[in-house]
Design a protein around this motif. Sequence first.
Motif, short mmCIF file in Angstrom:
data_model
loop_
_atom_site.label_atom_id
_atom_site.label_comp_id
_atom_site.label_asym_id
_atom_site.label_seq_id
_atom_site.Cartn_x
_atom_site.Cartn_y
_atom_site.Cartn_z
N VAL A 18 0.84 -1.21 0.00
CA VAL A 18 0.00 0.00 0.00
C VAL A 18 0.87 1.25 0.00
CG1 VAL A 18 -1.72 1.31 1.31
CG2 VAL A 18 -1.95 -1.16 1.09
N VAL A 19 1.92 1.25 0.82
CA VAL A 19 2.81 2.41 0.88
C VAL A 19 3.56 2.58 -0.44
CG1 VAL A 19 4.85 3.37 2.02
CG2 VAL A 19 3.02 2.37 3.38
N GLU A 20 4.04 1.49 -1.01
CA GLU A 20 4.73 1.56 -2.30
C GLU A 20 3.80 2.10 -3.39
OE1 GLU A 20 7.89 1.08 -3.10
OE2 GLU A 20 8.45 0.57 -1.05
N ASN A 25 1.97 6.58 -6.90
CA ASN A 25 0.91 7.52 -7.26
C ASN A 25 1.35 8.96 -7.03
OD1 ASN A 25 -0.77 5.45 -8.02
ND2 ASN A 25 -1.91 5.42 -6.10
N ALA A 26 2.04 9.21 -5.94
CA ALA A 26 2.52 10.57 -5.64
C ALA A 26 3.46 11.05 -6.74
CB ALA A 26 3.20 10.60 -4.28
N ILE A 31 2.73 15.01 -6.91
CA ILE A 31 2.35 15.54 -5.60
C ILE A 31 3.60 16.01 -4.85
CG2 ILE A 31 1.40 14.92 -3.34
CD1 ILE A 31 -0.57 13.11 -4.86
N LYS A 32 3.53 17.22 -4.34
CA LYS A 32 4.62 17.80 -3.57
C LYS A 32 4.25 17.79 -2.09
CE LYS A 32 6.84 18.97 -7.29
NZ LYS A 32 7.74 17.99 -7.82
N VAL A 44 -1.96 11.94 -0.58
CA VAL A 44 -2.06 11.10 -1.77
C VAL A 44 -3.46 10.50 -1.83
CG1 VAL A 44 -1.09 9.11 -2.99
CG2 VAL A 44 0.40 10.55 -1.57
N PRO A 45 -4.22 10.79 -2.89
CA PRO A 45 -5.57 10.24 -3.00
C PRO A 45 -5.56 8.71 -3.03
CG PRO A 45 -5.16 11.87 -4.73
CD PRO A 45 -3.86 11.61 -4.04
N ARG A 46 -6.52 8.13 -2.35
CA ARG A 46 -6.68 6.66 -2.36
C ARG A 46 -8.17 6.38 -2.27
NH1 ARG A 46 -4.30 1.98 -2.47
NH2 ARG A 46 -4.88 0.32 -1.04
N SER A 47 -8.66 5.51 -3.13
CA SER A 47 -10.10 5.32 -3.29
C SER A 47 -10.82 4.87 -2.01
CB SER A 47 -10.38 4.33 -4.41
OG SER A 47 -9.80 3.07 -4.11
#
Length: 57
Positions: A18-20, A25-26, A31-32, A44-47
């Motif tokens: 999940v972290v990877e 995604n970032a 994403i900064k 970081v968006p996650r559904s």
Amino acid sequence: MNLLKPTQGVFYGDPIDVVEEAWRNARRLGIKPINIRGRDYYIVPRSNAGYAGGMGG
């Protein structure tokens, strides 16, 4: 410590995976970090983030 207690966690699936995925995604989304008091935070968006709770999810 009660080793018979059902497992609880904050991730669906393997936490490392999940972290990877979040890091991928970032990077993909550009994403900064947001710096607050010297610490970097990445939003970081996650559904399905934030929907499960309690012992049974």
